[in-house]
Design a protein around this motif. Sequence first.
Motif: not given
Length: 691
Positions: A15-16, A45, A48, A87, A303, A305, A307, A337, A341
């Motif tokens: 996911r980019r 994405k 975002t 998004w 998913e 991810e 973050y 992810n 972003h």
Amino acid sequence: MRRYAPPGRAWYALRRTLPPWSWERNLDELLRFCREARIDEVIVKVDTEEFSHGQVPLDWLREYLPVLEHIRNALAEIGVTYSLNPWITLGHTDRGRDSRKAFPDMQMMVGHDGAECKACACPLCETWRTHTTQLWRLYASTRPAVMWVEDDIRTFNHLPVRYGCFCPLHLKAFSDRIGRRVTREELVEALLAPGEPHPWRARWLELQGDIMVDVVANLAWVVQETSPETRMGLMSSGPDLHCLEGRRWWEFARALQGQADHLLSRPPLGIYSENSLRDFYYGGASIRKTRRALPPGAIELTEVENYPFSTFSKSVALTAMQMALSSALGCHGVTLNLFDHLGNPMVNSAEFGRMLHEEKDYLTALASRSSPEAKFAGIGILQHERASVTKHLRPGADYGELADDGGAWAPLLEAMGFAVTWDWENAPVLALSGQTVRAFGDGEVERMLERGVLCDLQAAQALIDRGYGRYLGVKIAKRGLIHDLGPVAAEEFFDPEFGGEPQRYLSATLPSLSSDLEVGVLELAPGARALSRLVDCDRQVVAPLMTVFVNELGGRVAVLPYDLGGLWMMAGFVQPFRREQLHAVLKWLARGPLPLFVLAGGYALPTRAEEPGFSRVTVFNLSLDPWQDTRILLSANGRQCQRVEFLDESGQWVPVPAEQWRTTEDGCLCIVHPQPLTYRRPGAWCVFWKP
């Protein structure tokens, strides 16, 4: 339709975001990264996170469409699949945006407490629906393989709104259903009424479910009318929470799938930032619970991810573990992810690319023996999409307490080495917690009580309330916080047939260092037997705890009168004494060997899945200590083992020497693994049975 994410191999979907001001240099790097990291698909994405406009302006998207088409064509030239991930759909949170300026007629989300969003729309609003239809038609014109619907397609967690939507449109729709005008305050009071649920709760959740089915059906229609080859993908937030909005999973999924051959599902794994390996229990449960909720045939990409991104947020090793968990549980692949972003180069976190390249062969070998159609075996755990409809609330309950609470036993049992399953129908033992059992019909409950059942306090109370108390062998004389019972000191495991001996104590305060745990004081029926008890500081009996009973249906029932949903600290509950007692209790309930029990150090995550001709066992070590001489015990169900294979570090399935496995007198297959087993990679075995 185009072949997508073939089973039996590790599929990487990155996911980019490629922002308008930097997309050309981002694309050059992306193409190199896809080759080096062995990426199969890029999910682009759009608009975002930090640079989101809130509700996306049509003019902005029209200007960006040529960029998306250029990205799609460039990816196609190197054999990488192009998909799209707007998004927002309704909107996640306001984050300071105010879309009312651009869309003055758009009704925004309103919370149960009157809070109002400025950028998150109400799904009943025609202005939002018209605008979203136009947006998604433009998105679909780029012909993505998959159009992903984000997990904002829900009525909760749209801060400042926590639980919605109680806007005038929703209140009018509900008033029309029941035939009289209703205010927000009246409705919320009825929804959260204590005790027996108010009739409005079922009607309200039905309305919410209807609205969301209609919304996703329209999204699928718009996309597939424009791009018939495009499949739809759903990011979800877990069945426990979607109960709050009355989601009817099969109807919702069929509506979103539209005319495609498959729906894609992205179950959440959590651990967005690294904390503890114990957080893996959430992800393992999420995969299996979401699969259980959906109709068969969905393509699953989990998913994974990181973050707020970089190895300061999450290590490469933990990311690889999440990917291994996905392969081990039969998912088709992972969505990644991993990078911010904001248009910054991925090379800032180059460690992730190296890991993806190095791990792919191992993950493919793991996936080659793991199918999503396999049924998991273990102690059965309940879930039900109508759990919010039937739940009894306490006075003053928060709206979030409507969530399904039937999974409290799962991480506790897994941590002590017992495999669990949400494919509960054929499980030899069911572990009931919370109030989920209230959602099942009388016939289903009686069939449960004909076999082995383990109850916590809330589940026992729910069964007693429904008139099944005589099948449990106990009455609940009173309930209260553990320290309201007096100077409680410890739990004594005194019964030698169930892992105890006199003066074998476990602290009764460790589970509640932060807050007291609720406990029930039991009165035992004739024939019931106590296996442990609470004692005070002078070792005098305060109350019985674990009890066992054979009921008139022939079923066996054990009750542990703790409210496990209120357990604050897992380490106070999962202890060697507890494991020994539960092993004996669960075998007694099952009338024989358990589907899978792993005897090792602390904090296992074991699973057993039944494939054609073999059983697949995977065990994650969720502690930092290497395990030595791990023992795997699985019921053979009358079959004879032909051979056992183990997945080694190089990604090869190799035979396990015959001297490392044997059949025990009680019908278990026992496998001893003499090599150290660390958190780095799971232990994975395939047991092939003689025809």
